[in-house]
Scaffold this motif. Structure first.
Motif, short mmCIF file in Angstrom:
data_model
loop_
_atom_site.label_atom_id
_atom_site.label_comp_id
_atom_site.label_asym_id
_atom_site.label_seq_id
_atom_site.Cartn_x
_atom_site.Cartn_y
_atom_site.Cartn_z
N SER A 88 0.83 -1.20 0.00
CA SER A 88 0.00 0.00 0.00
C SER A 88 0.86 1.25 0.00
O SER A 88 2.00 1.25 0.45
CB SER A 88 -0.92 0.01 1.22
OG SER A 88 -0.16 0.13 2.40
N GLY A 89 0.30 2.32 -0.53
CA GLY A 89 1.00 3.59 -0.56
C GLY A 89 1.35 4.02 -1.97
O GLY A 89 1.13 3.31 -2.95
N LYS B 1 2.93 6.92 2.55
CA LYS B 1 2.13 5.82 3.09
C LYS B 1 0.65 6.20 3.12
O LYS B 1 0.28 7.37 3.10
CB LYS B 1 2.61 5.47 4.50
CG LYS B 1 4.04 4.99 4.58
CD LYS B 1 4.44 4.74 6.02
CE LYS B 1 5.90 4.32 6.13
NZ LYS B 1 6.34 4.15 7.53
N LYS B 2 -0.17 5.18 3.19
CA LYS B 2 -1.60 5.40 3.31
C LYS B 2 -1.91 6.05 4.66
O LYS B 2 -1.43 5.61 5.70
CB LYS B 2 -2.33 4.06 3.19
CG LYS B 2 -3.85 4.17 3.23
CD LYS B 2 -4.50 2.81 3.06
CE LYS B 2 -6.02 2.91 3.11
NZ LYS B 2 -6.66 1.57 2.96
N THR C 51 4.02 3.92 -8.66
CA THR C 51 3.23 2.77 -8.21
C THR C 51 2.26 3.21 -7.12
O THR C 51 2.65 3.92 -6.19
CB THR C 51 4.14 1.66 -7.65
OG1 THR C 51 5.09 1.28 -8.65
CG2 THR C 51 3.33 0.45 -7.24
N ILE C 52 0.99 2.83 -7.28
CA ILE C 52 -0.02 3.14 -6.27
C ILE C 52 -0.65 1.84 -5.79
O ILE C 52 -1.22 1.09 -6.59
CB ILE C 52 -1.10 4.09 -6.82
CG1 ILE C 52 -0.48 5.45 -7.19
CG2 ILE C 52 -2.21 4.30 -5.79
CD1 ILE C 52 -1.47 6.45 -7.73
N ASP C 53 -0.49 1.58 -4.50
CA ASP C 53 -1.06 0.38 -3.89
C ASP C 53 -0.68 -0.89 -4.66
O ASP C 53 -1.52 -1.76 -4.92
CB ASP C 53 -2.58 0.50 -3.77
CG ASP C 53 -2.99 1.64 -2.85
OD1 ASP C 53 -2.20 2.00 -1.95
OD2 ASP C 53 -4.08 2.20 -3.05
N GLY C 54 0.59 -0.96 -5.04
CA GLY C 54 1.11 -2.15 -5.69
C GLY C 54 0.90 -2.24 -7.18
O GLY C 54 1.36 -3.19 -7.82
N THR C 55 0.23 -1.25 -7.78
CA THR C 55 -0.04 -1.26 -9.21
C THR C 55 0.75 -0.15 -9.90
O THR C 55 0.66 1.02 -9.50
CB THR C 55 -1.54 -1.06 -9.50
OG1 THR C 55 -2.28 -2.09 -8.84
CG2 THR C 55 -1.83 -1.11 -10.99
N ARG D 190 -7.45 10.19 -3.04
CA ARG D 190 -6.83 9.46 -1.93
C ARG D 190 -5.46 10.01 -1.59
O ARG D 190 -4.96 9.81 -0.48
CB ARG D 190 -6.72 7.98 -2.29
CG ARG D 190 -8.06 7.27 -2.40
CD ARG D 190 -7.86 5.83 -2.84
NE ARG D 190 -7.36 5.75 -4.22
CZ ARG D 190 -6.46 4.88 -4.65
NH1 ARG D 190 -5.93 4.01 -3.80
NH2 ARG D 190 -6.08 4.86 -5.91
N TYR D 191 -4.83 10.66 -2.54
CA TYR D 191 -3.53 11.29 -2.34
C TYR D 191 -3.65 12.75 -2.78
O TYR D 191 -3.76 13.04 -3.97
CB TYR D 191 -2.44 10.57 -3.14
CG TYR D 191 -2.23 9.14 -2.70
CD1 TYR D 191 -1.38 8.84 -1.63
CD2 TYR D 191 -2.91 8.10 -3.32
CE1 TYR D 191 -1.21 7.53 -1.20
CE2 TYR D 191 -2.74 6.78 -2.90
CZ TYR D 191 -1.89 6.50 -1.84
OH TYR D 191 -1.73 5.21 -1.41
#
Length: 515
Positions: A2-3, A27-28, A61-65, A163-164
């Motif tokens: 995440s993040g 980080k989230k 990369t956002i949340d692993g993507t 979200r960011y």
């Protein structure tokens, strides 16, 4: 994982490297400060994240993507929100508050034929209520104040479910109360998993609200870590690459002759009346929270708005009905919104620096290009404007260099009275020191300087005399030696009125304040 991860980001313009392998991780549910001097690469890095620019190298990369943002719309869709410093560039001035908040949905209305606009309007009202902004949804943006616009942009971002969220100098137009409200909102959103990237030159705020800090210098990361473990002095050290020298303020002397005086100045926007005097070589500060009426005072002094009153410069009486008349009498104005009121953003440094000198550069309606270039270069060298090219386009310069140009265009006009309205807004500590040096130089030349700001520490550093403004009125006066930060906060928040020490019933009545 995440993040948000920006990995090994490189960006060059022509042969100039702006970002040199930057790694940035948010980080989230955290507030992450991104610090650096003007020109360090902060804006470029955030423009890449917001889809305005493409990196030469690197990944996001956002949340692993892994993601790619070819345009701002793609970044918004991925949950990136941006609250810009110059809020007017993010809003449609002749549309309503509601239309601005839901603008993205309005643009793509054809894609959502079954969207309930009634529910959208209710949601927009809820977002405004969430940030504590009480405004009619049908109010036009051009009718809103600067700090209202700032919060409307934030509402627009929250409406898009970002979200960011990138906050670029978010408190520059906010009062202390509004700043605390913003921080409260940020903490609530943090608990919901929203992350913030916080860009600010107010390092005390960074210590207060931020969890992590990343510092850039010359396009590279020079520090990453826990904000709580880093002192303000250490932040400055990493930003500038050297230890900041502490110096006691030198006592200044100025003459007794009154250079500038205004009597019975009526300020229409605040419905108040002001008397004010500035002596030759004196720096007079006006301290006030956002909304206190400082800008309204500055604009009335410069005859931006229709007003009545009597101006005296070197004892000569004037009545001004326009800025043109004020300028002809020797008044100079450095406005708060430099991009909107102080610069031709798409023109060159030379054009902006010499615009007030054209009459002295022209003969038989022909401008001497040789003299124009000489005058521009003199100002560039004196003010240390970077880049030093006269042909540099102003909108491409850092905020600090833009501000030096706003000031510089007045320096060879023969002006006697200089009005500075929030002159250090959105510029870094190095540029701020250079602006202070210019102001002190003007005072040493015997000019009258009026400095209006809600940055009270600045007045303690530079002003000889400080007045406190509340609701358009001057309610207290201090000399530089007797003023304290706590006193300025106390009186600017209305503390004097609670104890019956307003200007109407103590020694600081209007007559005393003007003397």
């Amino acid at each position: 994982m995440s993040g948000l991860f920006m990995n090994n980001i490189y960006k060059s313009f022509d042969r100039v490297t702006v970002l040199n392998g930057v790694n940035f991780h948010v980080k989230k549910g955290e507030v992450h400060a991104l610090l650096g001097m003007n020109g360090a690469g902060k804006s470029t890095l955030m423009k890449i994240l917001a889809g305005d620019l493409q990196p030469n190298e690197g990944t996001i990369t956002i949340d692993g993507t892994d993601v790619n943002f070819p345009n701002p719309a793609a970044a918004k869709k991925a949950g990136i929100g941006l609250v810009v410093q110059e809020v007017d560039t993010a809003l449609f001035p002749f549309l309503t508050v509601y239309e601005n908040i839901v603008a993205d949905d309005l643009v793509h209305a054809a894609r959502h034929p079954f969207l309930s606009w009634k529910k959208q309007k209710q949601r927009a009202a809820q977002v405004l209520q969430q940030i504590g902004l009480s405004l009619p949804l049908d109010k036009r943006i051009h009718e809103c104040t600067l700090h209202e616009k700032q919060l409307i942009v934030l509402a627009k971002v929250l409406f898009s479910s970002a979200r960011y969220i990138i906050l670029d100098e978010p408190t520059a137009a906010l009062s202390e109360v509004e700043t605390k409200r913003l921080f409260s909102i940020m903490k609530q959103l943090k608990n919901q998993g929203v992350s913030f990237i916080y860009i600010s030159h107010k390092l005390k705020e960074v210590k207060e609200i931020c969890d992590q800090v990343t510092i850039l210098r010359d396009g590279s990361v020079v520090h990453q870590g826990d904000a709580a473990q880093l002192s303000i002095e250490e932040m400055i050290y990493h930003m500038v690459g050297r230890t900041q020298q502490r110096k006691e303020r030198e006592r200044r002397t100025y003459g007794e002759d009154i250079l500038f005086e205004v009597k019975q100045l009526q300020i229409p926007k605040t419905n108040t009346m002001i008397d004010l005097q500035i002596r030759k070589g004196e720096i007079v500060g006006i301290a006030g929270l956002v909304g206190a009426g400082k800008t309204e005072l500055a604009e009335s002094l410069f005859a931006h708005t229709k007003t009545t009153g009597e101006w005296l410069i070197h004892g000569k009486r004037h009545t001004f009905s326009s800025p043109k008349e004020a300028i002809a009498a020797g008044m100079c104005f450095i406005p708060e919104e430099r991009r909107k009121q102080g610069l031709f953003m798409s023109e060159t440094t030379r054009t902006n620096l010499t615009v007030r000198l054209l009459s002295s550069l022209a003969k038989w309606q022909w401008i001497s290009r040789k003299q124009e270039k000489e005058r521009a270069q003199q100002l560039i060298d004196t003010l240390h404007i970077q880049p030093s090219s006269q042909q540099a386009i102003v909108k491409q310069l850092s905020g600090g260099n833009q501000q030096k140009i706003v000031i510089g265009k007045w320096l060879q006009t023969g002006g006697e009275v200089f009005i500075f309205d929030e002159p250090t807004k959105g510029i870094d500590v190095s540029a701020k020191a250079e602006v202070f040096a210019i102001i002190r130089s003007l005072a040493e030349q015997g000019k009258a300087v009026l400095y209006l700001t809600n940055e009270f520490q600045e007045l303690l550093d530079i002003a000889d005399t400080i007045y406190v403004m509340v609701d358009g009125q001057l309610v207290q006066r201090f000399t530089a030696e007797e003023a304290t930060y706590e006193q300025l906060i106390y009186y600017s928040s209305g503390g004097g009125e609670e104890n019956g020490t307003s200007t109407n019933n103590n020694a600081f009545n209007r007559k005393a304040i003007s003397s």
